[in-house]
Write an enzyme that holds these catalytic residues in place. Structure first.
Site, PDB file in Angstrom:
ATOM      1  N   CYS A 137       0.827  -1.219   0.000  1.00  0.00           N
ATOM      2  CA  CYS A 137       0.000   0.000   0.000  1.00  0.00           C
ATOM      3  C   CYS A 137       0.859   1.267   0.000  1.00  0.00           C
ATOM      4  O   CYS A 137       1.513   1.557  -0.971  1.00  0.00           O
ATOM      5  CB  CYS A 137      -1.012  -0.030   1.150  1.00  0.00           C
ATOM      6  N   HIS A 186      -3.808  -5.038   0.834  1.00  0.00           N
ATOM      7  CA  HIS A 186      -3.245  -5.392   2.141  1.00  0.00           C
ATOM      8  C   HIS A 186      -3.325  -6.897   2.389  1.00  0.00           C
ATOM      9  O   HIS A 186      -4.192  -7.355   3.131  1.00  0.00           O
ATOM     10  CB  HIS A 186      -3.988  -4.632   3.257  1.00  0.00           C
ATOM     11  N   GLU A 214      -1.580  -8.646   4.283  1.00  0.00           N
ATOM     12  CA  GLU A 214      -1.331  -8.972   5.708  1.00  0.00           C
ATOM     13  C   GLU A 214      -2.624  -8.994   6.521  1.00  0.00           C
ATOM     14  O   GLU A 214      -2.653  -9.564   7.610  1.00  0.00           O
ATOM     15  CB  GLU A 214      -0.310  -7.990   6.313  1.00  0.00           C
TER      16      GLU A 214
END
Ligand code: MN
Length: 245
Positions: free
Chosen positions: A106, A209, A211
């Site tokens: 990002c 994202h 994660e």
């Protein structure tokens, strides 16, 4: 042998270094050792960090100051943090100098692009002709829009797919990429969602994202591949040092 993975943090209230736990969890789950990095502007320190660690994750966050790609600030620009910009540029440069792997997420993707000489679309909703929502209101683990992945790219190889669904929390994106990089994934409106470095170093940047999606079919593969790459490069660095020694 394990890979030590640096994760950049941001500054809150001028006195705390902070980052979502999902980054460290993703690294640990993939078998790496997460190391949270302090936002300190100090080039020799950045060099030492790059010397000790095996890979760098440039994490998500606020906007990069447009002064770094020679633009005036757009009216939607968020508060910028010069310390964060500077120390992440220093770390990126130090890891690049050692050809150690970088995974950029990002804001990290935007930061890496600017570090390599690229520029950004400062505000996708007002500067791109799109009705696609890139600032989703759904929870962070929920995928909301699709991306098309270039068939002969690192990303396609890692994921084994040419189209996946991703989450989306950004109002900026890649405008111009440096010649050394190429866009390898696009949202349906043409917004660049990933790019990779074409030289002799692993650098992969994603606009979403992964994660935040530990239970996703694809997202954990990015961390697994990144850690595996860091280990391959670590072994090579170790061998080189032994020969030199
Ligand atoms: Mn998006």
């Amino acid at each position: 042998m394990s890979a030590l993975i640096g994760i950049t943090t941001f500054i809150e209230s001028d006195e705390f270094a902070k980052i979502r736990l999902t980054y460290a969890n993703s690294v640990a789950t993939a078998g790496g050792i997460p190391v949270l990095l302090s936002p300190i502007v100090n080039e020799p320190l950045a060099e030492q960090i790059a010397e000790h660690l095996d890979g760098l994750i440039l994490s998500g966050g606020g906007d990069v100051n447009p002064i770094h790609y020679n633009e005036e600030p757009h009216s939607t620009l968020n508060l910028v943090c010069d310390i964060r910009d500077q120390y992440e540029f220093q770390l990126a440069k130090a890891f690049i100098a050692r050809k150690k792997p970088i995974l950029a997420i990002c804001r990290g993707s935007q930061l890496l692009n600017v570090a390599l000489g690229g520029s950004l679309i400062q505000d996708v909703p007002s500067q791109v002709n799109t009705e696609l929502l890139h600032s989703q209101k759904e929870d962070r683990h929920v995928a909301t829009h699709s991306i098309q992945i270039e068939p002969n790219s690192k990303l396609a190889e890692i994921l084994g797919e040419h189209q996946i669904e991703v989450n989306s929390f950004h109002h900026q994106s890649v405008k111009q990429l440096p010649k050394t990089c190429r866009a390898i994934a696009y949202a349906p409106d043409g917004v660049v969602e990933a790019f990779e470095y074409e030289g002799d170093q692993f650098m992969l940047a994603v606009q979403w994202h992964p994660e935040c999606m530990p239970n996703d079919e694809h997202a954990p593969k990015l961390f697994q591949h990144f850690i595996a790459q860091c280990l391959v490069d670590k072994k090579r660095h170790t061998l080189t040092h032994m020969k030199e020694g």
